[in-house]
Design a protein around this motif. Sequence first.
Motif, PDB file in Angstrom:
ATOM      1  N   SER A  60       0.829  -1.203   0.000  1.00 10.37           N
ATOM      2  CA  SER A  60       0.000   0.000   0.000  1.00 10.37           C
ATOM      3  C   SER A  60       0.863   1.252   0.000  1.00 10.37           C
ATOM      4  O   SER A  60       0.570   2.230  -0.709  1.00 10.37           O
ATOM      5  CB  SER A  60      -0.938   0.004   1.208  1.00 10.37           C
ATOM      6  OG  SER A  60      -1.697   1.187   1.264  1.00 10.37           O
ATOM      7  N   ALA A  61       1.949   1.238   0.787  1.00  9.89           N
ATOM      8  CA  ALA A  61       2.861   2.384   0.823  1.00  9.89           C
ATOM      9  C   ALA A  61       3.631   2.503  -0.493  1.00  9.89           C
ATOM     10  O   ALA A  61       3.828   3.606  -1.016  1.00  9.89           O
ATOM     11  CB  ALA A  61       3.825   2.245   1.993  1.00  9.89           C
ATOM     12  N   TYR A  62       4.050   1.370  -1.041  1.00 11.03           N
ATOM     13  CA  TYR A  62       4.831   1.388  -2.273  1.00 11.03           C
ATOM     14  C   TYR A  62       4.029   1.941  -3.442  1.00 11.03           C
ATOM     15  O   TYR A  62       4.553   2.715  -4.260  1.00 11.03           O
ATOM     16  CB  TYR A  62       5.323  -0.021  -2.625  1.00 11.03           C
ATOM     17  CG  TYR A  62       6.080  -0.077  -3.927  1.00 11.03           C
ATOM     18  CD1 TYR A  62       7.416   0.308  -3.988  1.00 11.03           C
ATOM     19  CD2 TYR A  62       5.456  -0.475  -5.109  1.00 11.03           C
ATOM     20  CE1 TYR A  62       8.107   0.293  -5.196  1.00 11.03           C
ATOM     21  CE2 TYR A  62       6.134  -0.494  -6.304  1.00 11.03           C
ATOM     22  CZ  TYR A  62       7.457  -0.113  -6.342  1.00 11.03           C
ATOM     23  OH  TYR A  62       8.133  -0.120  -7.543  1.00 11.03           O
ATOM     24  N   GLU A  63       2.746   1.562  -3.547  1.00 15.73           N
ATOM     25  CA  GLU A  63       1.969   1.993  -4.699  1.00 15.73           C
ATOM     26  C   GLU A  63       1.649   3.485  -4.670  1.00 15.73           C
ATOM     27  O   GLU A  63       1.123   4.021  -5.643  1.00 15.73           O
ATOM     28  CB  GLU A  63       0.684   1.165  -4.820  1.00 15.73           C
ATOM     29  CG  GLU A  63      -0.303   1.340  -3.689  1.00 15.73           C
ATOM     30  CD  GLU A  63      -1.547   0.471  -3.867  1.00 15.73           C
ATOM     31  OE1 GLU A  63      -1.679  -0.142  -4.941  1.00 15.73           O
ATOM     32  OE2 GLU A  63      -2.364   0.398  -2.930  1.00 15.73           O
ATOM     33  N   GLN A  64       1.966   4.149  -3.571  1.00 18.27           N
ATOM     34  CA  GLN A  64       1.767   5.593  -3.487  1.00 18.27           C
ATOM     35  C   GLN A  64       3.036   6.387  -3.812  1.00 18.27           C
ATOM     36  O   GLN A  64       2.993   7.620  -3.871  1.00 18.27           O
ATOM     37  CB  GLN A  64       1.275   5.961  -2.082  1.00 18.27           C
ATOM     38  CG  GLN A  64      -0.082   5.358  -1.738  1.00 18.27           C
ATOM     39  CD  GLN A  64      -0.491   5.631  -0.301  1.00 18.27           C
ATOM     40  OE1 GLN A  64      -0.384   6.756   0.185  1.00 18.27           O
ATOM     41  NE2 GLN A  64      -0.941   4.603   0.400  1.00 18.27           N
ATOM     42  N   MET A  65       4.159   5.691  -4.003  1.00 17.69           N
ATOM     43  CA  MET A  65       5.401   6.376  -4.348  1.00 17.69           C
ATOM     44  C   MET A  65       5.299   6.999  -5.740  1.00 17.69           C
ATOM     45  O   MET A  65       4.585   6.481  -6.613  1.00 17.69           O
ATOM     46  CB  MET A  65       6.579   5.399  -4.300  1.00 17.69           C
ATOM     47  CG  MET A  65       6.881   4.845  -2.930  1.00 17.69           C
ATOM     48  SD  MET A  65       8.314   3.733  -2.953  1.00 17.69           S
ATOM     49  CE  MET A  65       9.650   4.902  -3.323  1.00 17.69           C
ATOM     50  N   PRO A  66       6.003   8.107  -5.984  1.00 14.42           N
ATOM     51  CA  PRO A  66       5.939   8.759  -7.308  1.00 14.42           C
ATOM     52  C   PRO A  66       6.251   7.813  -8.464  1.00 14.42           C
ATOM     53  O   PRO A  66       5.584   7.861  -9.504  1.00 14.42           O
ATOM     54  CB  PRO A  66       6.989   9.865  -7.196  1.00 14.42           C
ATOM     55  CG  PRO A  66       7.017  10.196  -5.735  1.00 14.42           C
ATOM     56  CD  PRO A  66       6.801   8.893  -5.028  1.00 14.42           C
ATOM     57  N   ARG A  67       7.231   6.919  -8.292  1.00 17.32           N
ATOM     58  CA  ARG A  67       7.586   6.021  -9.384  1.00 17.32           C
ATOM     59  C   ARG A  67       6.499   4.976  -9.628  1.00 17.32           C
ATOM     60  O   ARG A  67       6.424   4.397 -10.712  1.00 17.32           O
ATOM     61  CB  ARG A  67       8.941   5.348  -9.140  1.00 17.32           C
ATOM     62  CG  ARG A  67       8.985   4.373  -7.994  1.00 17.32           C
ATOM     63  CD  ARG A  67      10.363   3.719  -7.873  1.00 17.32           C
ATOM     64  NE  ARG A  67      11.427   4.659  -7.643  1.00 17.32           N
ATOM     65  CZ  ARG A  67      12.479   4.808  -8.460  1.00 17.32           C
ATOM     66  NH1 ARG A  67      12.586   4.059  -9.539  1.00 17.32           N
ATOM     67  NH2 ARG A  67      13.426   5.678  -8.180  1.00 17.32           N
ATOM     68  N   SER A  68       5.663   4.724  -8.619  1.00 16.45           N
ATOM     69  CA  SER A  68       4.550   3.800  -8.789  1.00 16.45           C
ATOM     70  C   SER A  68       3.359   4.476  -9.453  1.00 16.45           C
ATOM     71  O   SER A  68       2.630   3.865 -10.232  1.00 16.45           O
ATOM     72  CB  SER A  68       4.127   3.224  -7.429  1.00 16.45           C
ATOM     73  OG  SER A  68       5.189   2.540  -6.803  1.00 16.45           O
ATOM     74  N   VAL A  69       3.168   5.743  -9.135  1.00 15.26           N
ATOM     75  CA  VAL A  69       2.027   6.492  -9.666  1.00 15.26           C
ATOM     76  C   VAL A  69       2.314   7.015 -11.075  1.00 15.26           C
ATOM     77  O   VAL A  69       1.490   6.887 -11.987  1.00 15.26           O
ATOM     78  CB  VAL A  69       1.665   7.660  -8.730  1.00 15.26           C
ATOM     79  CG1 VAL A  69       0.545   8.508  -9.331  1.00 15.26           C
ATOM     80  CG2 VAL A  69       1.273   7.137  -7.354  1.00 15.26           C
ATOM     81  N   LYS A  70       3.480   7.607 -11.258  1.00 11.18           N
ATOM     82  CA  LYS A  70       3.813   8.265 -12.525  1.00 11.18           C
ATOM     83  C   LYS A  70       4.602   7.385 -13.476  1.00 11.18           C
ATOM     84  O   LYS A  70       4.824   7.770 -14.637  1.00 11.18           O
ATOM     85  CB  LYS A  70       4.604   9.543 -12.247  1.00 11.18           C
ATOM     86  CG  LYS A  70       3.856  10.569 -11.409  1.00 11.18           C
ATOM     87  CD  LYS A  70       4.715  11.798 -11.159  1.00 11.18           C
ATOM     88  CE  LYS A  70       3.987  12.829 -10.312  1.00 11.18           C
ATOM     89  NZ  LYS A  70       4.827  14.015 -10.053  1.00 11.18           N
ATOM     90  N   GLY A  71       5.064   6.245 -13.011  1.00 14.07           N
ATOM     91  CA  GLY A  71       5.843   5.377 -13.884  1.00 14.07           C
ATOM     92  C   GLY A  71       7.270   5.844 -14.033  1.00 14.07           C
ATOM     93  O   GLY A  71       7.849   6.459 -13.133  1.00 14.07           O
TER      94      GLY A  71
END
Length: 246
Positions: A13-24
């Motif tokens: 849950s924390a990882y998917e909120q990181m910029p690289r997870s959100v913006k690719g």
Amino acid sequence: MKQNKYDDPNFFSAYEQMPRSVKGLEGAGEWHIFRELIPNLKDKNVLDLGCGFGWHCRYAREQQASYVIGVDISKQMIQRAREMTNDPLISYIKAPIEDIDFSSSQFDVVISSLAFHYIKSFKLICEKVHDYLKTDGNFVFSVEHPIFTSRNEQDWYYDEKGNPLHWPVDNYQIEGVRETTFLDEQVTKYHRTISTYINDLIDTGFTVKAVKESIPSDEMLISIPEMKNETRRPMFLMISAEKDNS
């Protein structure tokens, strides 16, 4: 047991909120450097080790790779990658990187982003990748920089007001396990020196083509003020190598 923190609900849950997870890829501070190390992928067979959400796999197909295989230990990562991918020429395999088993000379390019510092033996990975690559094939990867991984704490030294004074480096030459904190969870990483990364590649039969250290792009320095601290020490190490034709 091989580490798989990404299937922990809180960690994921924390990882998917990181910029690289959100913006690719555009949300990854090192992408502008890593991208330049990746060779021409047109008509190439590509393997992505530690593929996560599949960003690099989809990028490879955008560059007209023939087919792409992404490997990740995490069920949640693979599930998300499949949900985000609509391309029959990209396939995903749930497996630890250490357990991969492909045919000799199956791939033209093997890439990996920020995965190998979670794996005990980098030499084992080099041997596998060398076998799976065609002659003159390319191996391009990034890891957390050894300056970053040398201490368990992996954090700045702060003054009494919480301002980062400097990045301490200690026990650099003592390779091995580092029990540290990432996304408020305890994780196990493996510290190794820059020379070990390079010499393991050379000893396996690779020619090192380029070694890069991360620094934010000019755009990121302008748009994200806190990125200025990333010019004070490199967070990531990126290496491009080629399988010798001997």
